[in-house]
Structure formats: structure tokens, C-alpha cells
Design an enzyme around this catalytic site. Structure first.
Site, PDB file in Angstrom:
ATOM      1  N   SER A   1      -0.308 -12.373 126.458  1.00 50.12           N
ATOM      2  CA  SER A   1       0.230 -12.390 125.097  1.00 50.12           C
ATOM      3  C   SER A   1       1.732 -12.123 125.152  1.00 50.12           C
ATOM      4  CB  SER A   1      -0.493 -11.359 124.222  1.00 50.12           C
ATOM      5  OG  SER A   1      -0.540 -10.111 124.868  1.00 50.12           O
TER       6      SER A   1
ATOM      7  N   GLU B   1       5.216 -10.733 122.945  1.00 49.47           N
ATOM      8  CA  GLU B   1       5.703  -9.971 121.790  1.00 49.47           C
ATOM      9  C   GLU B   1       7.119 -10.411 121.408  1.00 49.47           C
ATOM     10  OE1 GLU B   1       4.870  -5.740 121.800  1.00 49.47           O
ATOM     11  OE2 GLU B   1       6.940  -5.353 121.156  1.00 49.47           O
TER      12      GLU B   1
ATOM     13  N   THR C   1       6.903  -7.402 116.046  1.00 48.88           N
ATOM     14  CA  THR C   1       7.108  -5.974 115.786  1.00 48.88           C
ATOM     15  C   THR C   1       7.472  -5.721 114.315  1.00 48.88           C
ATOM     16  OG1 THR C   1       9.429  -6.057 116.412  1.00 48.88           O
ATOM     17  CG2 THR C   1       7.851  -5.538 118.158  1.00 48.88           C
TER      18      THR C   1
ATOM     19  N   ASP D   1       8.305   5.444 114.681  1.00 45.48           N
ATOM     20  CA  ASP D   1       9.191   6.613 114.700  1.00 45.48           C
ATOM     21  C   ASP D   1       9.975   6.608 113.400  1.00 45.48           C
ATOM     22  OD1 ASP D   1       8.646   7.609 117.389  1.00 45.48           O
ATOM     23  OD2 ASP D   1       9.494   5.694 118.013  1.00 45.48           O
TER      24      ASP D   1
ATOM     25  N   PHE E   1      17.033   2.500 126.597  1.00 43.80           N
ATOM     26  CA  PHE E   1      15.772   2.410 125.886  1.00 43.80           C
ATOM     27  C   PHE E   1      14.665   3.137 126.662  1.00 43.80           C
ATOM     28  CE2 PHE E   1      11.950   0.071 124.379  1.00 43.80           C
ATOM     29  CZ  PHE E   1      12.016   0.521 123.073  1.00 43.80           C
TER      30      PHE E   1
ATOM     31  N   HIS F   1       0.757  -8.313 128.668  1.00 37.82           N
ATOM     32  CA  HIS F   1       1.438  -8.491 127.377  1.00 37.82           C
ATOM     33  C   HIS F   1       2.937  -8.398 127.653  1.00 37.82           C
ATOM     34  CE1 HIS F   1       2.048  -8.026 122.984  1.00 37.82           C
ATOM     35  NE2 HIS F   1       2.961  -7.120 123.298  1.00 37.82           N
TER      36      HIS F   1
HETATM   37  P1  FAD Z   1       0.426   7.928 117.902  1.00 31.48           P
HETATM   38  O1  FAD Z   1      -0.742   7.339 118.606  1.00 31.48           O
HETATM   39  O2  FAD Z   1       0.176   8.497 116.547  1.00 31.48           O
HETATM   40  O3  FAD Z   1       1.016   9.075 118.852  1.00 31.48           O
HETATM   41  C1  FAD Z   1       2.310   9.627 118.605  1.00 31.48           C
HETATM   42  C2  FAD Z   1       2.437  10.994 119.280  1.00 31.48           C
HETATM   43  O4  FAD Z   1       1.657  11.961 118.560  1.00 31.48           O
HETATM   44  C3  FAD Z   1       1.921  11.055 120.708  1.00 31.48           C
HETATM   45  O5  FAD Z   1       2.740  11.935 121.412  1.00 31.48           O
HETATM   46  C4  FAD Z   1       0.523  11.633 120.572  1.00 31.48           C
HETATM   47  O6  FAD Z   1       0.071  12.254 121.753  1.00 31.48           O
HETATM   48  C5  FAD Z   1       0.719  12.595 119.414  1.00 31.48           C
HETATM   49  N1  FAD Z   1      -0.489  12.808 118.591  1.00 31.48           N
HETATM   50  C6  FAD Z   1      -1.231  11.853 117.991  1.00 31.48           C
HETATM   51  N2  FAD Z   1      -2.223  12.416 117.255  1.00 31.48           N
HETATM   52  C7  FAD Z   1      -2.081  13.746 117.401  1.00 31.48           C
HETATM   53  C8  FAD Z   1      -2.787  14.866 116.860  1.00 31.48           C
HETATM   54  N3  FAD Z   1      -3.821  14.737 116.036  1.00 31.48           N
HETATM   55  N4  FAD Z   1      -2.348  16.110 117.209  1.00 31.48           N
HETATM   56  C9  FAD Z   1      -1.290  16.263 118.029  1.00 31.48           C
HETATM   57  N5  FAD Z   1      -0.572  15.240 118.566  1.00 31.48           N
HETATM   58  C10 FAD Z   1      -0.973  14.006 118.242  1.00 31.48           C
HETATM   59  N6  FAD Z   1       7.307   1.044 117.077  1.00 31.48           N
HETATM   60  C11 FAD Z   1       7.675   0.475 115.910  1.00 31.48           C
HETATM   61  O7  FAD Z   1       8.314   1.136 115.090  1.00 31.48           O
HETATM   62  N7  FAD Z   1       7.353  -0.816 115.616  1.00 31.48           N
HETATM   63  C12 FAD Z   1       6.634  -1.599 116.453  1.00 31.48           C
HETATM   64  O8  FAD Z   1       6.355  -2.759 116.156  1.00 31.48           O
HETATM   65  C13 FAD Z   1       6.206  -1.029 117.700  1.00 31.48           C
HETATM   66  N8  FAD Z   1       5.449  -1.725 118.568  1.00 31.48           N
HETATM   67  C14 FAD Z   1       4.969  -1.114 119.694  1.00 31.48           C
HETATM   68  C15 FAD Z   1       4.097  -1.812 120.529  1.00 31.48           C
HETATM   69  C16 FAD Z   1       3.584  -1.219 121.680  1.00 31.48           C
HETATM   70  C17 FAD Z   1       2.632  -2.002 122.554  1.00 31.48           C
HETATM   71  C18 FAD Z   1       3.966   0.101 122.035  1.00 31.48           C
HETATM   72  C19 FAD Z   1       3.446   0.739 123.280  1.00 31.48           C
HETATM   73  C20 FAD Z   1       4.826   0.810 121.200  1.00 31.48           C
HETATM   74  C21 FAD Z   1       5.328   0.230 120.024  1.00 31.48           C
HETATM   75  N9  FAD Z   1       6.165   0.908 119.144  1.00 31.48           N
HETATM   76  C22 FAD Z   1       6.573   0.332 117.970  1.00 31.48           C
HETATM   77  C23 FAD Z   1       6.627   2.274 119.469  1.00 31.48           C
HETATM   78  C24 FAD Z   1       5.692   3.366 118.868  1.00 31.48           C
HETATM   79  O9  FAD Z   1       5.654   3.244 117.477  1.00 31.48           O
HETATM   80  C25 FAD Z   1       6.259   4.703 119.285  1.00 31.48           C
HETATM   81  O10 FAD Z   1       6.032   4.908 120.660  1.00 31.48           O
HETATM   82  C26 FAD Z   1       5.795   5.894 118.464  1.00 31.48           C
HETATM   83  O11 FAD Z   1       6.570   7.024 118.834  1.00 31.48           O
HETATM   84  C27 FAD Z   1       4.325   6.279 118.672  1.00 31.48           C
HETATM   85  O12 FAD Z   1       3.486   5.380 118.074  1.00 31.48           O
HETATM   86  P2  FAD Z   1       1.909   5.458 118.384  1.00 31.48           P
HETATM   87  O13 FAD Z   1       1.264   4.442 117.569  1.00 31.48           O
HETATM   88  O14 FAD Z   1       1.668   5.485 119.823  1.00 31.48           O
HETATM   89  O15 FAD Z   1       1.618   6.929 117.766  1.00 31.48           O
END
Ligand code: FAD
Length: 294
Positions: A10, A12, A43, A104, A211, A261
Site C-alpha cells: 500500500s 501513503e 493522511t 498530535d 522527523f 506500506h
Molecule cells: P494512540 O494509540 O492513542 O497512542 C498514543 C500514546 O498514548 C502512546 O504513547 C500510547 O502508548 C499512549 N496510550 C494510549 N492509550 C493509553 C491509555 N489508556 N493510558 C495510557 N497511555 C495510553 N498523525 C496525524 O496527525 N495524521 C495522520 O494521518 C497520521 N498517520 C499516521 C499513520 C501511521 C501508519 C502512523 C504509524 C502514524 C501516523 N500519525 C498520523 C502519527 C500519530 O498520530 C502519532 O504517532 C500520535 O502521536 C499517536 O497516534 P496513535 O493513533 O498511535 O495514538
């Protein structure tokens, strides 16, 4: 007995900010379409900053290619109503796959909205959409920088799996061992998801280094030192980068990764060269569909 395993590729993209950027994205997508990818993803800027651009790019890719498009959806900074609106829009566009993320908080934004974590977004999507959508989530073989601990971060993938995620795409990494150890952890925690490695082609140094420091992806010392030493010699950086990343992909495929990906940064050249090194080229029809494992 021979096991036939599905192997998916895939690509991105990010939503361009100009017409020129949109034309470049279209050109890239048309080139990469010839590799028969499983899907394209687009994204999304957390806090809704790129909402219109993401939707516009999804529409453009749907209109001009035959590849399924998976929009990313980041929940931080949004309320349930805003997320609902976006989901309704994607339903009307026939979107069947989504990459669900926390994102973020953009600088200056202080309110995190109705969702604190991606697992809450996944639960919400399942509540609203049932099983209609295939939900991809983010996974971190080198661990998320804000994770309380390495194992808590694996537990977080379990939370997303339990909330209804179907598969995961990893943050990019350059050390294949990080991925294989992570897979072992996931198995131990009962996370039964395909975990697709995210692949970042190396085409320049400074931006990649900045980054990587932010997102917690390690550039191994020997790679960093070499890239640094090439200075402004862009061609050498690209040639070295393609070799290193092709080798990484080969190790991942050899170790049983269920797909790749690519973070394309809206450019096709390096990705096509890497796929060429893997003997995955546009000329090979439906190359990515099946891989036979002895
Ligand atoms: P989460 O899964 O919610 O985790 C975030 C943090 O919180 C982690 O450290 C986790 O361990 C912690 N955590 C989660 N739940 C709990 C809990 N209940 N208690 C305590 N700690 C907890 N960002 C964008 O803005 N736009 C995009 O389109 C985008 N695309 C991405 C695509 C991929 C494939 C990847 C790997 C990242 C992408 N990101 C994107 C970046 C991502 O949004 C960031 O890395 C963000 O900081 C974390 O998102 P997440 O969905 O992993 O968060």
C-alpha cells in the site's frame, strides 16, 4: 504443506496544498497504481487542519484511479459531532477502509476534544459504523515516544485490537529486529492482527533526521553517519538510501511480514526503485497478490 499467504502493498500520500501539488500527487498515484496496490491512504491533520484537503485528495484518487482509498482520521482536538460528519462523508464516498489515529495536538491548540486516545476513536467508529469499515491502526516497533513503557505501548495496541481494529501499520524503522521482536510481543499479548511494516524511503538526510527524532524512529548510527558524510551529494544519498531500504524490505519479507506500506511523500521514484530491487515491478501483473511460502 504449502501455505499461500496474502502479501499486500500500500502507498501513503499527504493532501497537497496547491493545484501543482495535486497534479504531482495524481502523477505519482497513476505510476504507483501500475504496481496493483491493495490501497492508497491519505493522511489527515489532527485538529481537522487538513480535513478539506484529505477529502479532496480522496475524491481525486477515487476519480482517477481504480485503487481503494483509505483516509486517515486523527481524533485529537475533535468532538464526536465532527468525527461523525467526516464518517458520514466517507460513507457517502463509498470508503471501506480507514486509518484510525489519535494524532498530535497542533501547536497552539489546548483542548483535546472528546477523544484522548485512538482506542476511543476505534470504539466510536464501531459504535457508529458497525463492521462496515476495515480499521487500520498505528503500531510502534520502536515504541511511541509518549508511552509509559515499551510493554505499555504493546498493551496499547491490544487496547486498539480489543476496540475493533482489523490490522496495523507500523511507524517506519530501519532495524528489522525491532519489528520481529515487536511481533513476538504482540503474539504474547494475544494481539492477532496483521502488522504491516511502514517503509520510509531515504532520499535526503536533514528532514528525515528531524522527523525521526520527533516520532521516535531510530536512524542507526552507521546509517546516520554515512548520510551526514554525503553532505550535499543528493545522488549518493539516494543510491545509498535505496540500497539500505531495499535490504530492509528483503529482510522483512524473508521474515514473513504480511505486506509493506510505503510512506511515499507523494513521490514515486524511490518507491519504484525499491520495488524493482524486490522484483516487484509494474510490469509484473498482479505481482503483489500472492506469495507462496514453503
Ligand atoms: P494512540 O494509540 O492513542 O497512542 C498514543 C500514546 O498514548 C502512546 O504513547 C500510547 O502508548 C499512549 N496510550 C494510549 N492509550 C493509553 C491509555 N489508556 N493510558 C495510557 N497511555 C495510553 N498523525 C496525524 O496527525 N495524521 C495522520 O494521518 C497520521 N498517520 C499516521 C499513520 C501511521 C501508519 C502512523 C504509524 C502514524 C501516523 N500519525 C498520523 C502519527 C500519530 O498520530 C502519532 O504517532 C500520535 O502521536 C499517536 O497516534 P496513535 O493513533 O498511535 O495514538
Amino acid at each position: 504443506m504449502e501455505v499461500v499467504k496474502l502479501f499486500n502493498i500500500s502507498f501513503e500520500f499527504f493532501p497537497p496544498k496547491s493545484n501543482e501539488g495535486m497534479n504531482q500527487l495524481l502523477e505519482t498515484a497513476c505510476l504507483l497504481e501500475q504496481c496493483h496496490p491493495h490501497f492508497f491512504s491519505v493522511t489527515f491533520g489532527a485538529g481537522g487542519s487538513s480535513r478539506a484537503g484529505t477529502i479532496e485528495s480522496v475524491k481525486m484518487l477515487q476519480q482517477h484511479t481504480k485503487v481503494a482509498v483509505a483516509p486517515h482520521l486523527a481524533c485529537i482536538g475533535s468532538d464526536r459531532g465532527e468525527i461523525l460528519e467526516i464518517l458520514e462523508c466517507y460513507r457517502s464516498l463509498g470508503v471501506q477502509r480507514i486509518v484510525a489515529l489519535r494524532g498530535d495536538l497542533p501547536s497552539g491548540m489546548v483542548q483535546c476534544g472528546d477523544f484522548h486516545y485512538a482506542s476511543q476513536l476505534i470504539s466510536f467508529i464501531r459504535e457508529v459504523e458497525g463492521n462496515r469499515l476495515h480499521i487500520e491502526v498505528a503500531a510502534y516497533p520502536e515504541f511511541h515516544p509518549q508511552a509509559v513503557s515499551a510493554f505499555d505501548d504493546v498493551l496499547n495496541l491490544k487496547r486498539k485490537y480489543d476496540a475493533g481494529a482489523n490490522s496495523a501499520i507500523t511507524q517506519y524503522f530501519f532495524n528489522p529486529d525491532a519489528y520481529f521482536y515487536y511481533l513476538d510481543d504482540c503474539e504474547r499479548y494475544g494481539i492477532h492482527l496483521p502488522i504491516i511494516p511502514g517503509i520510509m524511503p531515504i532520499t535526503q538526510f536533514h528532514k528525515l533526521a528531524r522527523f525521526s527524532d520527533l516520532c521516535g524512529a531510530e536512524i542507526p548510527y552507521w546509517i546516520r553517519k554515512r548520510l551526514e558524510a554525503y553532505g550535499d551529494d543528493v545522488e549518493s544519498i539516494k543510491a545509498f538510501g535505496i540500497e539500505v531500504v531495499s535490504d530492509l524490505c528483503q529482510k522483512l519479507i524473508g521474515g514473513g511480514a504480511p505486506g509493506l506500506h510505503f510512506y511515499t511523500l507523494n513521490k514515486a521514484e524511490a518507491v519504484l526503485q525499491i520495488l524493482g530491487n524486490l522484483k516487484i515491478t509494474p510490469s509484473r501483473k498482479k505481482y503483489a497478490a500472492l506469495q507462496t511460502v514453503p
